[in-house]
Design a protein around this motif. Structure first.
Motif, short mmCIF file in Angstrom:
data_model
loop_
_atom_site.label_atom_id
_atom_site.label_comp_id
_atom_site.label_asym_id
_atom_site.label_seq_id
_atom_site.Cartn_x
_atom_site.Cartn_y
_atom_site.Cartn_z
N VAL A 20 -42.00 -21.44 -152.84
CA VAL A 20 -42.03 -20.55 -154.00
C VAL A 20 -42.54 -21.39 -155.16
CG1 VAL A 20 -40.67 -19.12 -155.56
CG2 VAL A 20 -40.19 -19.10 -153.10
N CYS A 21 -43.82 -21.28 -155.42
CA CYS A 21 -44.48 -22.16 -156.38
C CYS A 21 -45.71 -21.45 -156.95
CB CYS A 21 -44.90 -23.46 -155.70
SG CYS A 21 -45.99 -23.21 -154.28
N SER A 22 -46.27 -22.02 -158.00
CA SER A 22 -47.45 -21.42 -158.62
C SER A 22 -48.75 -22.02 -158.10
CB SER A 22 -47.38 -21.61 -160.14
OG SER A 22 -47.57 -22.99 -160.48
N GLY A 23 -48.68 -23.26 -157.61
CA GLY A 23 -49.88 -23.98 -157.21
C GLY A 23 -50.53 -24.74 -158.35
N ASP A 24 -49.96 -24.61 -159.56
CA ASP A 24 -50.50 -25.28 -160.74
C ASP A 24 -49.59 -26.42 -161.19
OD1 ASP A 24 -52.68 -23.50 -160.96
OD2 ASP A 24 -51.41 -22.04 -161.99
N GLY A 25 -50.15 -27.55 -161.50
CA GLY A 25 -49.38 -28.69 -161.96
C GLY A 25 -49.36 -28.79 -163.47
N THR A 26 -48.18 -29.04 -164.03
CA THR A 26 -48.01 -29.24 -165.47
C THR A 26 -47.13 -30.46 -165.67
OG1 THR A 26 -48.09 -26.84 -165.86
CG2 THR A 26 -47.21 -28.21 -167.64
N VAL A 74 -45.73 -34.79 -162.93
CA VAL A 74 -46.36 -33.48 -162.81
C VAL A 74 -45.54 -32.60 -161.89
CG1 VAL A 74 -48.43 -32.22 -162.06
CG2 VAL A 74 -48.66 -34.40 -163.29
N ARG A 75 -45.25 -31.40 -162.36
CA ARG A 75 -44.40 -30.48 -161.61
C ARG A 75 -45.03 -29.09 -161.54
NH1 ARG A 75 -42.83 -34.59 -160.32
NH2 ARG A 75 -40.76 -35.52 -160.42
N ASP A 119 -35.53 -41.35 -157.89
CA ASP A 119 -36.14 -40.38 -156.98
C ASP A 119 -37.06 -39.39 -157.71
OD1 ASP A 119 -34.15 -39.10 -158.35
OD2 ASP A 119 -33.28 -38.08 -156.63
N ASP A 120 -37.41 -39.70 -158.95
CA ASP A 120 -38.25 -38.81 -159.75
C ASP A 120 -39.72 -39.08 -159.42
OD1 ASP A 120 -38.82 -36.87 -161.55
OD2 ASP A 120 -38.10 -37.93 -163.32
N LEU A 121 -40.27 -38.30 -158.50
CA LEU A 121 -41.61 -38.56 -157.98
C LEU A 121 -42.68 -38.18 -159.01
CD1 LEU A 121 -41.06 -37.18 -154.37
CD2 LEU A 121 -40.84 -39.53 -155.19
N PRO A 122 -43.84 -38.83 -158.94
CA PRO A 122 -44.87 -38.62 -159.96
C PRO A 122 -45.59 -37.28 -159.87
CG PRO A 122 -45.64 -40.19 -158.32
CD PRO A 122 -44.19 -39.96 -158.03
N TYR A 123 -45.67 -36.69 -158.66
CA TYR A 123 -46.48 -35.47 -158.51
C TYR A 123 -45.87 -34.57 -157.44
CZ TYR A 123 -50.73 -32.61 -158.07
OH TYR A 123 -51.64 -31.57 -158.08
N ILE A 124 -45.44 -33.36 -157.84
CA ILE A 124 -44.91 -32.38 -156.89
C ILE A 124 -45.47 -31.01 -157.26
CG2 ILE A 124 -42.87 -31.38 -155.83
CD1 ILE A 124 -41.25 -33.75 -156.79
N VAL A 125 -46.47 -30.58 -156.52
CA VAL A 125 -47.09 -29.27 -156.72
C VAL A 125 -47.24 -28.63 -155.34
CG1 VAL A 125 -49.12 -28.02 -157.54
CG2 VAL A 125 -48.30 -30.02 -158.79
N GLY A 126 -46.88 -27.36 -155.23
CA GLY A 126 -46.89 -26.70 -153.93
C GLY A 126 -48.07 -25.79 -153.72
N SER A 127 -48.27 -25.43 -152.47
CA SER A 127 -49.27 -24.42 -152.11
C SER A 127 -48.57 -23.05 -152.05
CB SER A 127 -49.89 -24.73 -150.76
OG SER A 127 -50.63 -23.62 -150.29
N PRO A 128 -49.08 -22.04 -152.79
CA PRO A 128 -48.46 -20.72 -152.78
C PRO A 128 -49.06 -19.76 -151.75
CG PRO A 128 -50.09 -20.83 -154.52
CD PRO A 128 -50.14 -22.16 -153.81
N GLU A 129 -49.95 -20.26 -150.90
CA GLU A 129 -50.69 -19.37 -150.00
C GLU A 129 -49.78 -18.60 -149.04
OE1 GLU A 129 -53.72 -21.60 -148.04
OE2 GLU A 129 -54.75 -22.15 -149.90
N GLN A 164 -37.97 -27.88 -153.36
CA GLN A 164 -39.14 -28.76 -153.26
C GLN A 164 -38.75 -30.18 -152.88
OE1 GLN A 164 -40.51 -28.68 -157.35
NE2 GLN A 164 -39.31 -30.49 -157.85
N SER A 165 -37.51 -30.55 -153.20
CA SER A 165 -37.06 -31.92 -152.95
C SER A 165 -36.85 -32.22 -151.48
CB SER A 165 -35.77 -32.21 -153.73
OG SER A 165 -34.73 -31.36 -153.30
N GLU A 166 -37.02 -31.21 -150.62
CA GLU A 166 -36.92 -31.44 -149.18
C GLU A 166 -38.07 -32.29 -148.64
OE1 GLU A 166 -36.29 -27.83 -146.87
OE2 GLU A 166 -35.51 -26.87 -148.68
#
Length: 315
Positions: A235-241, A202-203, A271-281, A115-117
């Motif tokens: 490879v992600c859930s799409g949900d932020g926690t 949020v991750r 480099d600790d970003l505040p919000y990283i959530v992916g799309s799993p589509e 995800q850090s890419e």
């Protein structure tokens, strides 16, 4: 299907090797760094001491003659491994050499990115798509982005299939000692405070068994189509926690009292970003994969494994 796994003695590698070794349709060969005494039940081990050595990489791959190579080897995950030259040799140059060697054998490659890419977006809180810009300012993320750029271009040139899985925050039993879960588990055992950041980041957390299934799905797809398939997949859930909430759920599962969670004791990394959530589509449409464990379910499994008598089996 003969699968060669590089980085097989890492956290994800150990889980994946055991998963594939239990599959009668798969012959698994674990490429482990020498010297290393790790033994893999049901899998043959071969020594690969230096991923930066292109000749050795080619020799090992040729000796195994795999159908699929799953490249999990990485440098820079541990805080004491930050040498930029070593990082780019292992994370960026080696994947290109692996694709070259695979192509010569008619094999395909599954690479593991991160995800850090992705380029930082500190303004809009939205799911990251595979088409979003890459180009991290952090060394590790930049090296993984370089892996995708170099390996994908090489694969297209050589007509070799290459699937690049960008794993989001993968967690589970057997993580390295410096990471969050082992820190919380130690605090539960010792009664010491767990020294943490404010935890407001949020991750997108992915349980290890789910992450492994994405690799298995990608390997089977690559085996069916060994040429012309070049894709990057989240490879992600799409949900932020939030990290804070994740720690609180883990603490409850481990029996760690809330007062031992010392939030805000340390600052965040630059480099600790505040919000990283992916799309799993895309993972669902291309691989048929979806994350099956919620954070609570995954952490409950971690707690049960750590309490088991054979808890060292995946360490």
């Amino acid at each position: 299907m003969r699968v060669l796994i590089t980085g097989a003695n890492g956290f994800i590698g150990r889980w994946l090797t055991r998963r594939l070794a239990a599959d009668d349709a798969v012959e698994t060969v674990a490429a482990i760094r020498a010297p290393n005494s790790v033994q893999f039940e049901g899998a043959r081990a071969t020594r690969l001491s230096d991923l930066a050595d292109r000749t050795e990489v080619h020799d090992v791959i040729n000796s195994v003659a795999p159908d699929i190579i799953i490249n999990l080897a990485a440098y820079g995950v541990s805080p004491d491994r930050r040498d930029p030259v070593a990082m780019f040799n292992v994370n960026a140059a080696a994947p290109v050499a692996i694709v070259q060697a695979a192509s010569a054998l008619g094999a395909a490659v599954v690479g593991v990115g991160s995800q850090s890419e992705y380029t930082a977006n500190n303004v809009v809180e939205q799911q990251i798509q595979e088409t979003d810009p890459i180009g991290s300012q952090a060394l590790y993320g930049a090296s993984k982005a370089s892996a995708w750029l170099g390996a994908s271009a090489t694969a297209r040139q050589l007509n070799c299939s290459y699937i690049h899985l960008r794993l989001f925050n993968t967690y589970g039993h057997g993580e390295a000692a410096h990471r969050l879960l082992p820190t919380l588990a130690r605090a539960a055992r010792t009664g010491d405070k767990a020294v943490l950041s404010d935890g407001l980041q949020v991750r997108d957390f992915v349980y290890i068994e789910d992450a492994v299934e994405s690799l298995v799905a990608a390997a089977h797809l690559a085996n069916r189509q060994r040429s012309g398939l070049v894709e990057a997949v989240n490879v992600c859930s799409g949900d932020g926690t939030s990290v804070r909430r994740f720690a609180e759920i883990a603490a409850s599962a481990f029996g760690l009292p809330p007062q031992q969670l010392s939030f805000g004791t340390i600052g965040r990394r630059p480099d600790d970003l505040p919000y990283i959530v992916g799309s799993p589509e895309k993972a669902f449409s291309l691989l048929g994969w979806t994350a099956r464990h919620s954070v609570s379910e995954g952490l409950a499994k971690v707690a049960a494994m750590q309490a088991a008598p054979n808890s060292e089996s995946l360490q």
